[in-house]
Scaffold this motif. Sequence first.
Motif, short mmCIF file in Angstrom:
data_model
loop_
_atom_site.label_atom_id
_atom_site.label_comp_id
_atom_site.label_asym_id
_atom_site.label_seq_id
_atom_site.Cartn_x
_atom_site.Cartn_y
_atom_site.Cartn_z
N UNK A 1 0.85 -1.17 0.00
CA UNK A 1 0.00 0.00 0.00
C UNK A 1 0.90 1.23 0.00
N UNK A 2 0.64 2.14 -0.89
CA UNK A 2 1.46 3.35 -0.97
C UNK A 2 1.14 4.29 0.19
N UNK A 3 2.06 5.22 0.42
CA UNK A 3 1.89 6.16 1.53
C UNK A 3 0.64 7.01 1.35
N UNK A 4 0.35 7.42 0.13
CA UNK A 4 -0.82 8.26 -0.13
C UNK A 4 -2.10 7.49 0.14
N UNK A 5 -2.13 6.21 -0.21
CA UNK A 5 -3.30 5.37 0.09
C UNK A 5 -3.47 5.22 1.59
N UNK A 6 -2.35 5.00 2.30
CA UNK A 6 -2.41 4.88 3.75
C UNK A 6 -2.92 6.18 4.38
N UNK A 7 -2.46 7.29 3.85
CA UNK A 7 -2.88 8.59 4.34
C UNK A 7 -4.39 8.76 4.21
N UNK A 8 -4.93 8.40 3.06
CA UNK A 8 -6.37 8.49 2.81
C UNK A 8 -7.14 7.62 3.80
N UNK A 9 -6.67 6.39 3.98
CA UNK A 9 -7.35 5.45 4.88
C UNK A 9 -7.33 5.96 6.32
N UNK A 10 -6.18 6.37 6.79
CA UNK A 10 -6.07 6.85 8.18
C UNK A 10 -6.93 8.09 8.38
N UNK A 11 -6.96 8.96 7.39
CA UNK A 11 -7.77 10.18 7.49
C UNK A 11 -9.24 9.83 7.68
N UNK A 12 -9.75 8.93 6.88
CA UNK A 12 -11.16 8.54 6.99
C UNK A 12 -11.43 7.86 8.33
N UNK A 13 -10.58 6.95 8.71
CA UNK A 13 -10.80 6.21 9.96
C UNK A 13 -10.68 7.09 11.19
N UNK A 14 -9.78 8.05 11.17
CA UNK A 14 -9.65 8.96 12.31
C UNK A 14 -10.85 9.90 12.41
N UNK A 15 -11.31 10.41 11.27
CA UNK A 15 -12.47 11.32 11.29
C UNK A 15 -13.70 10.61 11.81
N UNK A 16 -13.85 9.33 11.49
CA UNK A 16 -15.05 8.58 11.87
C UNK A 16 -14.90 7.91 13.23
N UNK A 17 -13.74 8.06 13.89
CA UNK A 17 -13.47 7.43 15.18
C UNK A 17 -13.72 5.93 15.10
N UNK A 18 -13.05 5.29 14.17
CA UNK A 18 -13.21 3.86 13.90
C UNK A 18 -12.68 3.03 15.06
N UNK A 19 -13.48 2.06 15.50
CA UNK A 19 -13.05 1.19 16.59
C UNK A 19 -12.97 -0.27 16.18
N UNK A 20 -13.12 -0.58 14.90
CA UNK A 20 -13.00 -1.96 14.43
C UNK A 20 -14.31 -2.69 14.28
N UNK A 21 -15.41 -2.06 14.65
CA UNK A 21 -16.69 -2.76 14.62
C UNK A 21 -17.71 -2.13 13.70
N UNK A 22 -17.37 -1.03 13.09
CA UNK A 22 -18.33 -0.32 12.27
C UNK A 22 -18.10 -0.64 10.80
N UNK A 23 -18.92 -1.52 10.23
CA UNK A 23 -18.74 -1.98 8.86
C UNK A 23 -18.98 -0.88 7.84
N UNK A 24 -19.85 0.05 8.14
CA UNK A 24 -20.15 1.13 7.19
C UNK A 24 -18.92 1.99 6.93
N UNK A 25 -18.14 2.22 7.95
CA UNK A 25 -16.95 3.07 7.80
C UNK A 25 -15.93 2.36 6.91
N UNK A 26 -15.73 1.07 7.12
CA UNK A 26 -14.77 0.34 6.32
C UNK A 26 -15.23 0.26 4.86
N UNK A 27 -16.53 0.19 4.63
CA UNK A 27 -17.06 0.21 3.27
C UNK A 27 -16.73 1.54 2.61
N UNK A 28 -16.84 2.61 3.37
CA UNK A 28 -16.49 3.94 2.86
C UNK A 28 -15.02 4.01 2.48
#
Length: 72
Positions: A1-28
Amino acid sequence: MSFVEMLEMVDILKRADYDGKKAKIMTKVVKSLHRNFGVRRSKDQLRKWWSGLKLREHNQYRRIRRVLQKSK
């Protein structure tokens, strides 16, 4: 996974306060990575990558957080 892809993923997960159980966020995340970078990854792959990043890849995780803080 490239750094830019990782950056995008972390940005979305941090904004949504992902805790590992929310399937809708991972779909996003899956849709965003496909739309922006043309990569297809499963939810399970991304979940494992996220867990590994937080637990084992401390330096890379800090670097990503710094980049995100500077961009805001």
